[in-house]
Design an enzyme around this catalytic site. Structure first.
Site, PDB file in Angstrom:
ATOM      1  N   PRO A 118       0.925  -1.279  -0.070  1.00 55.21           N
ATOM      2  CA  PRO A 118      -0.044  -0.118  -0.005  1.00 55.21           C
ATOM      3  C   PRO A 118       0.930   1.158  -0.033  1.00 55.21           C
ATOM      4  CG  PRO A 118       0.111  -1.169   2.369  1.00 55.21           C
ATOM      5  CD  PRO A 118       0.780  -1.923   1.487  1.00 55.21           C
ATOM      6  N   CYS A 168       1.807   2.350   9.396  1.00 54.49           N
ATOM      7  CA  CYS A 168       2.218   3.696   9.103  1.00 54.49           C
ATOM      8  C   CYS A 168       3.216   4.786  10.153  1.00 54.49           C
ATOM      9  CB  CYS A 168       0.940   4.609   8.526  1.00 54.49           C
ATOM     10  SG  CYS A 168       1.412   6.185   7.735  1.00 54.49           S
ATOM     11  N   LYS A 196      -1.096  -5.257   8.863  1.00 56.19           N
ATOM     12  CA  LYS A 196       0.192  -5.153   8.611  1.00 56.19           C
ATOM     13  C   LYS A 196       0.949  -4.497   9.725  1.00 56.19           C
ATOM     14  CE  LYS A 196       3.097  -3.145   4.902  1.00 56.19           C
ATOM     15  NZ  LYS A 196       4.006  -1.868   5.539  1.00 56.19           N
ATOM     16  N   HIS A 231       6.722  -5.527   8.626  1.00 51.85           N
ATOM     17  CA  HIS A 231       7.548  -4.794   8.103  1.00 51.85           C
ATOM     18  C   HIS A 231       8.644  -4.758   9.321  1.00 51.85           C
ATOM     19  CE1 HIS A 231       8.836  -0.523   6.224  1.00 51.85           C
ATOM     20  NE2 HIS A 231       9.681  -1.182   6.596  1.00 51.85           N
ATOM     21  N   ASP A 242      13.044  -3.798   2.052  1.00 58.26           N
ATOM     22  CA  ASP A 242      14.255  -4.217   1.256  1.00 58.26           C
ATOM     23  C   ASP A 242      13.889  -5.334   0.345  1.00 58.26           C
ATOM     24  OD1 ASP A 242      15.283  -2.316   3.047  1.00 58.26           O
ATOM     25  OD2 ASP A 242      16.522  -3.623   4.126  1.00 58.26           O
ATOM     26  N   ARG A 252       8.816   0.745  -2.632  1.00 61.90           N
ATOM     27  CA  ARG A 252       9.645   1.424  -3.244  1.00 61.90           C
ATOM     28  C   ARG A 252      10.154   1.089  -4.352  1.00 61.90           C
ATOM     29  NH1 ARG A 252      14.353   3.337   0.506  1.00 61.90           N
ATOM     30  NH2 ARG A 252      13.589   1.038   1.234  1.00 61.90           N
TER      31      ARG A 252
END
Length: 388
Positions: A31, A116, A172, A204, A239, A277
């Site tokens: 997202p 977030c 998440k 994450h 990553d 990314r």
């Protein structure tokens, strides 16, 4: 969000099983604020992404504002509709349950954002701030699952894996500095092993304050997957730059992407990858490309013609795709001056002309180097007609 009849979607857990049967990871796109819109999701899906996330949608606004529903969640009624997880930002069980009820006819599942790190989100007790509210997170996923069940959706996890109305509920997260707190968090949210509260979990492995420039905590990921990997499917976010450069090793890394000297840490119970990314810069990442190919640019532009995005957003996407990517291959489709010139295009037709010209130059050079005469064809046949 379109008004249409309920669609049948592949259950996310079935996609996990399919990937496992192919002896590979489940491939997912993260997202991303602004970026994870329909045209981009369709593009990455065409290049091997199994499951796509929407940008985080604020559940409270989504419930109250039709404009928010129409702008925050776009689906396809004619072209390919990739398996999609709608991610919500919420801190009230009823708000998450209501929003999930609204999107269930149009998505494969819903996901709660507990990762977030942005200050505005944490100030509203959203995103990573929820990592300190494990009981609240548990209550939100329980109420959401119950609301979907009452609406007639199949939320029995593996029991509904072949049910056309099967839907998933997931979370998440980030990790705490003290990993014992993360273990307590997951234990609470997961619930009883015989009937867990969530279908799958995305981790994450950075803390709320860890910048993205700092490598993920692979040791923490190994501990968490070893502890919970037999109880719930787990994906990693962070990553995932190329399939050739993962910061850990696994039996699910395809042979052609094995590194000559494998990373020291083996993570056998991790079953999925999530890229942010890197897939933004290279939508063909999961197809094995270590840099963005021109074909991905063409695919994206054709998707945009049928699922329009704001022109500035199209330019942002292309500036990422045409620049050096996140992996070790730093070849770029356009030079820095060329990317600056691209950003000065005033409309879609100017942009198409610009890209066609640059692509034709490359094809001409390639033709000259290998002795053939190719290089005069346009990159976007028929696209000008679609955008007029």
């Amino acid at each position: 969000m379109a008004d249409q009849m309920d669609q049948d979607f592949e259950h996310p857990l079935k996609l996990f099983d399919l990937a496992k049967s192919q002896k590979r990871f489940l491939y997912t796109s993260a997202p991303m604020v602004r970026y994870s819109k329909l045209a981009f999701r369709q593009t990455v899906y065409e290049y091997g992404t199994d499951l796509c996330w929407t940008p985080m949608v604020l559940a409270k606004e989504f419930n109250r504002n039709r404009f928010a529903r129409d702008s925050d969640f776009t689906i396809s009624t004619s072209g390919p509709q990739p398996p999609t997880i709608v991610q919500f930002g919420a801190n009230v069980p009823l708000e998450l349950a209501r929003a999930s009820s609204l999107v269930a006819p149009f998505a494969s599942g819903v996901d709660l954002n507990c990762g977030c790190p942005q200050s505005w989100a944490c100030a509203e007790t959203l995103g990573a701030a929820l990592m300190e509210k494990r009981e609240l997170v548990r209550d939100m996923v329980i109420e959401t699952r119950e609301r979907l069940r009452q609406d007639g959706w199949g939320v029995g996890k593996e029991k509904d894996i072949d049910n056309p109305k099967g839907r998933s509920v997931s979370v998440k997260i980030r990790v705490h500095k003290d990993l014992r707190k993360t273990i307590d968090f997951i234990t609470t949210v997961l619930g009883p092993s015989q009937d867990r509260h969530i279908d799958f979990l995305t981790i994450h492995p950075r803390t709320r304050s860890t910048p993205s420039s700092t490598p993920i905590n692979v040791e923490a990921l190994e501990i968490l997957t070893s502890t919970f990997g037999d109880k719930v499917p787990i994906l990693v976010s962070g990553d995932v730059f190329t399939l050739n450069t993962l910061p850990f090793t696994s039996h699910l890394v395809p042979q052609e992407h094995q590194q000559p000297i494998p990373p020291a840490i083996l993570i056998p119970k991790l079953v999925g990858l999530m890229s942010a990314r890197a897939i933004l810069a290279n939508p063909a990442l999961y197809a094995g490309y270590d840099a963005c190919p021109w074909s991905a640019v063409e695919t994206f532009m054709n998707k945009v013609a049928k699922a329009p995005l704001p022109f500035k957003l199209v330019l942002h996407h292309l500036s990422e795709m045409c620049a050096p990517g996140m992996g070790p291959n730093k070849n770029a489709l356009l030079t820095k001056p060329e990317r600056a010139a691209m950003l000065n295009c005033g409309n879609m037709l100017d942009l198409i002309d610009f890209l066609d010209e640059k692509r034709a130059q490359v094809l001409k050079q390639e033709g000259a180097s290998n002795g053939n005469g190719h290089g005069d064809g346009g990159l976007f046949p028929g696209l000008r007609r679609d955008v007029k």
